[in-house]
Design a protein around this motif. Structure first.
Motif, PDB file in Angstrom:
ATOM      1  N   PRO A 134      -0.829   6.990   4.731  1.00 14.21           N
ATOM      2  CA  PRO A 134      -0.873   8.377   4.251  1.00 14.21           C
ATOM      3  C   PRO A 134      -0.397   8.480   2.805  1.00 14.21           C
ATOM      4  CG  PRO A 134       0.859   8.080   5.908  1.00 14.21           C
ATOM      5  CD  PRO A 134       0.161   6.772   5.762  1.00 14.21           C
ATOM      6  N   VAL A 135      -0.923   9.470   2.095  1.00 18.48           N
ATOM      7  CA  VAL A 135      -0.495   9.766   0.721  1.00 18.48           C
ATOM      8  C   VAL A 135       0.097  11.177   0.743  1.00 18.48           C
ATOM      9  CG1 VAL A 135      -1.214  10.078  -1.673  1.00 18.48           C
ATOM     10  CG2 VAL A 135      -2.287   8.305  -0.267  1.00 18.48           C
ATOM     11  N   ALA A 136       1.373  11.263   0.407  1.00 23.39           N
ATOM     12  CA  ALA A 136       2.071  12.551   0.461  1.00 23.39           C
ATOM     13  C   ALA A 136       2.349  13.076  -0.942  1.00 23.39           C
ATOM     14  CB  ALA A 136       3.383  12.405   1.224  1.00 23.39           C
ATOM     15  N   LEU A 150       0.830  -1.204   0.000  1.00 29.49           N
ATOM     16  CA  LEU A 150       0.000   0.000   0.000  1.00 29.49           C
ATOM     17  C   LEU A 150       0.867   1.257   0.000  1.00 29.49           C
ATOM     18  CD1 LEU A 150      -3.026   0.631  -0.111  1.00 29.49           C
ATOM     19  CD2 LEU A 150      -2.937   0.984   2.360  1.00 29.49           C
ATOM     20  N   LEU A 151       1.955   1.232   0.764  1.00 29.32           N
ATOM     21  CA  LEU A 151       2.866   2.376   0.781  1.00 29.32           C
ATOM     22  C   LEU A 151       3.524   2.565  -0.589  1.00 29.32           C
ATOM     23  CD1 LEU A 151       4.013   4.594   2.572  1.00 29.32           C
ATOM     24  CD2 LEU A 151       5.861   3.028   3.201  1.00 29.32           C
ATOM     25  N   GLU A 152       3.868   1.456  -1.234  1.00 32.95           N
ATOM     26  CA  GLU A 152       4.447   1.535  -2.584  1.00 32.95           C
ATOM     27  C   GLU A 152       3.452   2.170  -3.561  1.00 32.95           C
ATOM     28  OE1 GLU A 152       5.792  -1.607  -6.030  1.00 32.95           O
ATOM     29  OE2 GLU A 152       6.294  -2.099  -3.951  1.00 32.95           O
ATOM     30  N   ILE A 153       2.182   1.779  -3.470  1.00 36.75           N
ATOM     31  CA  ILE A 153       1.161   2.375  -4.338  1.00 36.75           C
ATOM     32  C   ILE A 153       1.007   3.862  -4.016  1.00 36.75           C
ATOM     33  CG2 ILE A 153      -1.304   2.380  -4.924  1.00 36.75           C
ATOM     34  CD1 ILE A 153      -1.232  -0.705  -4.348  1.00 36.75           C
ATOM     35  N   ALA A 154       0.940   4.191  -2.721  1.00 37.20           N
ATOM     36  CA  ALA A 154       0.758   5.589  -2.303  1.00 37.20           C
ATOM     37  C   ALA A 154       1.900   6.478  -2.794  1.00 37.20           C
ATOM     38  CB  ALA A 154       0.643   5.680  -0.780  1.00 37.20           C
ATOM     39  N   ASN A 155       3.113   5.931  -2.841  1.00 35.27           N
ATOM     40  CA  ASN A 155       4.284   6.712  -3.236  1.00 35.27           C
ATOM     41  C   ASN A 155       4.611   6.602  -4.727  1.00 35.27           C
ATOM     42  OD1 ASN A 155       4.736   7.632  -0.625  1.00 35.27           O
ATOM     43  ND2 ASN A 155       6.017   5.874  -0.114  1.00 35.27           N
ATOM     44  N   THR A 203       6.713  17.916  -1.941  1.00 33.18           N
ATOM     45  CA  THR A 203       6.786  18.593  -0.637  1.00 33.18           C
ATOM     46  C   THR A 203       6.764  17.632   0.551  1.00 33.18           C
ATOM     47  OG1 THR A 203       4.377  18.791  -0.427  1.00 33.18           O
ATOM     48  CG2 THR A 203       5.559  20.571  -1.598  1.00 33.18           C
ATOM     49  N   ARG A 204       6.366  16.381   0.316  1.00 30.53           N
ATOM     50  CA  ARG A 204       6.198  15.345   1.353  1.00 30.53           C
ATOM     51  C   ARG A 204       5.104  15.702   2.355  1.00 30.53           C
ATOM     52  NH1 ARG A 204       6.617  11.348  -0.833  1.00 30.53           N
ATOM     53  NH2 ARG A 204       6.485  10.245   1.102  1.00 30.53           N
ATOM     54  N   GLN A 205       4.253  16.683   2.005  1.00 29.76           N
ATOM     55  CA  GLN A 205       3.096  17.036   2.832  1.00 29.76           C
ATOM     56  C   GLN A 205       1.978  16.021   2.561  1.00 29.76           C
ATOM     57  OE1 GLN A 205       2.866  19.593   5.130  1.00 29.76           O
ATOM     58  NE2 GLN A 205       5.066  19.709   4.742  1.00 29.76           N
ATOM     59  N   ILE A 206       1.328  15.578   3.609  1.00 30.81           N
ATOM     60  CA  ILE A 206       0.269  14.584   3.457  1.00 30.81           C
ATOM     61  C   ILE A 206      -0.963  15.255   2.855  1.00 30.81           C
ATOM     62  CG2 ILE A 206      -1.262  12.989   4.671  1.00 30.81           C
ATOM     63  CD1 ILE A 206       1.084  12.572   6.659  1.00 30.81           C
ATOM     64  N   GLU A 207      -1.422  14.668   1.741  1.00 28.70           N
ATOM     65  CA  GLU A 207      -2.561  15.208   1.006  1.00 28.70           C
ATOM     66  C   GLU A 207      -3.820  14.378   1.178  1.00 28.70           C
ATOM     67  OE1 GLU A 207      -0.885  15.240  -2.989  1.00 28.70           O
ATOM     68  OE2 GLU A 207      -0.854  17.421  -2.833  1.00 28.70           O
ATOM     69  N   ASP A 223      -2.007  11.976   9.991  1.00 30.47           N
ATOM     70  CA  ASP A 223      -0.875  12.394  10.816  1.00 30.47           C
ATOM     71  C   ASP A 223       0.395  11.615  10.482  1.00 30.47           C
ATOM     72  OD1 ASP A 223      -2.362  14.300  12.209  1.00 30.47           O
ATOM     73  OD2 ASP A 223      -3.021  12.822  13.705  1.00 30.47           O
ATOM     74  N   GLY A 224       0.324  10.761   9.432  1.00 27.36           N
ATOM     75  CA  GLY A 224       1.510  10.043   8.980  1.00 27.36           C
ATOM     76  C   GLY A 224       1.667   8.636   9.516  1.00 27.36           C
ATOM     77  N   ILE A 225       0.620   8.058  10.082  1.00 31.70           N
ATOM     78  CA  ILE A 225       0.706   6.732  10.694  1.00 31.70           C
ATOM     79  C   ILE A 225       0.029   5.701   9.793  1.00 31.70           C
ATOM     80  CG2 ILE A 225       0.074   5.359  12.713  1.00 31.70           C
ATOM     81  CD1 ILE A 225      -0.080   8.045  14.251  1.00 31.70           C
ATOM     82  N   GLN A 226       0.731   4.598   9.529  1.00 21.72           N
ATOM     83  CA  GLN A 226       0.143   3.481   8.796  1.00 21.72           C
ATOM     84  C   GLN A 226      -0.593   2.598   9.789  1.00 21.72           C
ATOM     85  OE1 GLN A 226       3.494   1.613   6.610  1.00 21.72           O
ATOM     86  NE2 GLN A 226       2.034   1.551   4.943  1.00 21.72           N
ATOM     87  N   LEU A 227      -1.803   2.180   9.452  1.00 19.85           N
ATOM     88  CA  LEU A 227      -2.612   1.372  10.356  1.00 19.85           C
ATOM     89  C   LEU A 227      -3.303   0.252   9.597  1.00 19.85           C
ATOM     90  CD1 LEU A 227      -4.194   4.485  11.986  1.00 19.85           C
ATOM     91  CD2 LEU A 227      -2.673   2.940  13.188  1.00 19.85           C
TER      92      LEU A 227
END
Length: 186
Positions: free
Chosen positions: A146-148, A47-52, A152-156, A119-123
């Motif tokens: 989270p999707v950033a 999921l993190l790979e997809i998000a990034n 900017t690495r800001q969570i969107e 807030d940047g936490i994977q759950l």
């Protein structure tokens, strides 16, 4: 004499079959204890790979949905992916929806997790789905990350992925073992 012999045979058979079932349950539990943490870590990583993998919020909803579908085909782990913006409104939904009227809706159990993901936490959360005649046992694991913005690495927003234990190849053996024990086979 015959009754005593029959009683002894029945007692030995019951003890032997009980011991066999207990050993099968122990093996199934050991396999689940070994494979489930790997499944959870794999879900997080995918999921993190997809998000990034792209700037999700630079695209319109149609392009986001196409991107989610492409990710699902490339990594066949999730049965549903949903992209939410910062307001936790569904931006794109892809996959096998069991209840199309609920597409993109965050239920009251998942909303706090999605808020934490902002807030940047994977759950993740395990959901036991209502039994049906076709599927007496259905367990889903819902992953949220989270999707950033890549620049900017800001969570969107957040990305939610649903994986069904029964249909996920990584846990097929474990699920079959546990289901066969629950069904009284073995």
């Amino acid at each position: 004499g015959i009754a005593l012999l029959l009683s002894a045979v029945i007692t030995v058979a019951v003890r032997t079959s009980t011991a066999l079932v207990v050993r099968q349950m122990e093996r199934a539990a050991q396999a689940a204890g070994r494979d489930i943490p790997i499944f959870i870590q794999t879900g997080y990583s995918l999921l993190l790979e997809i998000a990034n993998s792209r700037d999700w919020f630079a695209d319109d909803s149609l392009a986001q949905t196409a991107g989610l579908l492409q990710s699902m085909r490339a990594l066949p782990f999730f049965k549903e992916l949903t992209l939410y913006d910062r307001a936790l409104e569904a931006s794109a939904v892809a996959g096998a929806l069991l209840r199309p009227e609920d597409a993109g809706q965050l239920d009251e159990d998942l909303r706090p997790l999605a808020t934490q993901a902002l807030d940047g936490i994977q759950l993740y959360e395990v959901e036991f789905m209502p039994a049906t005649e076709a599927e007496p046992l259905r367990v889903e694991v819902v992953f949220i990350t989270p999707v950033a913005d890549p620049a900017t690495r800001q969570i969107e927003g957040v990305l939610l992925g649903r994986a069904d234990l029964a249909s996920t190849p990584l846990l097929q053996g474990v699920f079959n073992n546990l289901s066969s024990i629950a069904d009284g086979v073995g």
